[in-house]
Design an enzyme around this catalytic site. Structure first.
Site, PDB file in Angstrom:
ATOM      1  N   LYS A  53       0.838  -1.204   0.000  1.00  0.00           N
ATOM      2  CA  LYS A  53       0.000   0.000   0.000  1.00  0.00           C
ATOM      3  C   LYS A  53       0.872   1.253   0.000  1.00  0.00           C
ATOM      4  O   LYS A  53       0.626   2.203  -0.752  1.00  0.00           O
ATOM      5  CB  LYS A  53      -0.938  -0.014   1.231  1.00  0.00           C
ATOM      6  CG  LYS A  53      -2.062  -1.027   1.082  1.00  0.00           C
ATOM      7  CD  LYS A  53      -2.815  -1.284   2.374  1.00  0.00           C
ATOM      8  CE  LYS A  53      -3.831  -2.410   2.167  1.00  0.00           C
ATOM      9  NZ  LYS A  53      -4.510  -2.841   3.390  1.00  0.00           N
ATOM     10  N   GLN A  97      -4.385  -1.270   9.748  1.00  0.00           N
ATOM     11  CA  GLN A  97      -4.387  -2.605   9.157  1.00  0.00           C
ATOM     12  C   GLN A  97      -5.004  -3.622  10.119  1.00  0.00           C
ATOM     13  O   GLN A  97      -4.631  -3.691  11.284  1.00  0.00           O
ATOM     14  CB  GLN A  97      -2.937  -3.005   8.804  1.00  0.00           C
ATOM     15  CG  GLN A  97      -2.822  -4.322   8.077  1.00  0.00           C
ATOM     16  CD  GLN A  97      -3.464  -4.310   6.688  1.00  0.00           C
ATOM     17  OE1 GLN A  97      -3.333  -3.353   5.938  1.00  0.00           O
ATOM     18  NE2 GLN A  97      -4.163  -5.380   6.346  1.00  0.00           N
ATOM     19  N   ASP A 120     -10.652   3.406   4.073  1.00  0.00           N
ATOM     20  CA  ASP A 120     -10.985   1.978   3.974  1.00  0.00           C
ATOM     21  C   ASP A 120     -12.498   1.773   3.877  1.00  0.00           C
ATOM     22  O   ASP A 120     -12.963   0.706   3.479  1.00  0.00           O
ATOM     23  CB  ASP A 120     -10.478   1.251   5.231  1.00  0.00           C
ATOM     24  CG  ASP A 120      -9.380   0.245   4.919  1.00  0.00           C
ATOM     25  OD1 ASP A 120      -9.176  -0.049   3.730  1.00  0.00           O
ATOM     26  OD2 ASP A 120      -8.736  -0.233   5.869  1.00  0.00           O
TER      27      ASP A 120
END
Ligand code: NAP
Length: 283
Positions: A53, A97, A120
């Protein structure tokens, strides 16, 4: 019939080039889109994901910071970091994460992220926005699936879409996005009685289960479009999806491969969301 493959790598390249162009334009206005990726603990798969990412951000000209913390980090300390990132003007998107260590309440941490920086799309405000058709951030994986359908010019209006899997991060938001485009949607899960009876009616099938061969050729209507979100390992240890690719490829009109399908699109849509977070601020 042999299905045409929807190439997630090629589409990602195209979309990332657009992200790079829009990022360059924003930089001229003095704004560099910034993503903060927070990793707690040493989960090896997570380490690979966050590296990818951060690298994707750098490749497209976005600013990115990776904050790594020991697995012993307390929930309170993590919430303090999230709060600081919420206030940091150089950061437009925050990604914590998952999974987090068991002693940290992941939902509490996600809810602590400002919805304006929730790239997200996991915050309850983002889920609510998607549900009600309001502006917000869409979860990256189903958003990537929608872009794949768009890339083949597929009109969902009046089509029957069957989604297999109802997780909060893939299946449920996928169903909402398809519904928003006027598909008739069936959402299947582990208690669905006759999965094959459902999938045989589908014009579009999205498999998001995490089990190999959940979808086989005898379960697919000729000409259906099949998107494979699953990430599994086959007997040789190679990455594979939920779909029996060799069989279903003979029946479907379009199919996404694994690897090289939905996977690369997920990171691409994270870049798109981060860029959009920065653009909204600039508007
Ligand atoms: P998840 O939270 O484990 O959800 C799996 C879903 O599948 C659940 O809703 C479950 O039903 C359903 N299910 C299980 N067995 C089933 C069966 N036999 N028939 C029908 N439905 C069944 O998984 P997830 O996070 O959504 O991820 C799904 C897969 O996508 C995984 O392989 C994951 O690694 C992959 N993934 C890929 C990407 C990417 O970027 N490519 C991103 C995210 C996830 P119940 O709700 O009834 O338990």
């Amino acid at each position: 019939m042999t299905a045409q493959r929807i190439d997630g790598n090629a589409l990602s390249q195209q979309l990332r080039a657009e992200v790079a162009t829009r990022t360059a334009a924003l930089k001229l206005k003095g704004i560099t889109p910034g993503l903060a990726v927070v990793l707690v603990g040493d989960n090896s798969a997570s380490q690979v994901y966050v590296r990818n990412k951060v690298k994707a951000c750098q490749d497209s000209g976005l600013h990115s910071v990776l904050e790594k913390y020991d697995a012993s980090m307390t929930e309170a300390d993590l919430l303090t970091r999230v709060d600081a990132l919420n206030k940091d003007p150089s950061i437009h998107g925050i990604l914590v994460q998952l999974p987090l260590p068991a002693h940290i309440d992941a939902q509490k941490v996600i809810e602590a992220i400002s919805p304006a920086k929730d790239v997200d799309g996991f915050h309850i405000a983002s889920a609510g926005a998607l549900m009600t058709g309001m502006p917000g951030f869409w979860p990256c994986t189903p958003y990537g699936c929608m872009k794949m359908l768009e890339s083949i010019g597929y009109d969902l209006k009046g089509k029957h879409a069957v989604v297999i899997g109802r997780s909060n991060i893939v299946g449920k938001p996928m169903a909402m996005m398809l519904l928003q485009k006027n598909a008739t949607v069936t959402l299947c899960h582990s208690a669905t009685k006759d999965l094959k009876a459902m999938t045989l009616q589908a014009d579009v099938i999205v498999a998001a289960v995490g089990k190999r061969n959940v979808l086989t050729a005898d379960m697919v209507k000729p000409g259906a479009v099949v998107l494979d979100v699953g990430m599994n390992r086959n007997d040789e240890g190679k990455l594979c999806g939920d779909v029996d690719f060799a069989g279903v490829e003979q029946v479907a009109s379009y199919i996404t491969p694994v690897p090289g399908g939905v996977g690369p699109m997920t990171i691409t849509m994270l870049l798109v969301n981060t860029l959009e977070a920065a653009e909204r601020l600039a508007a």
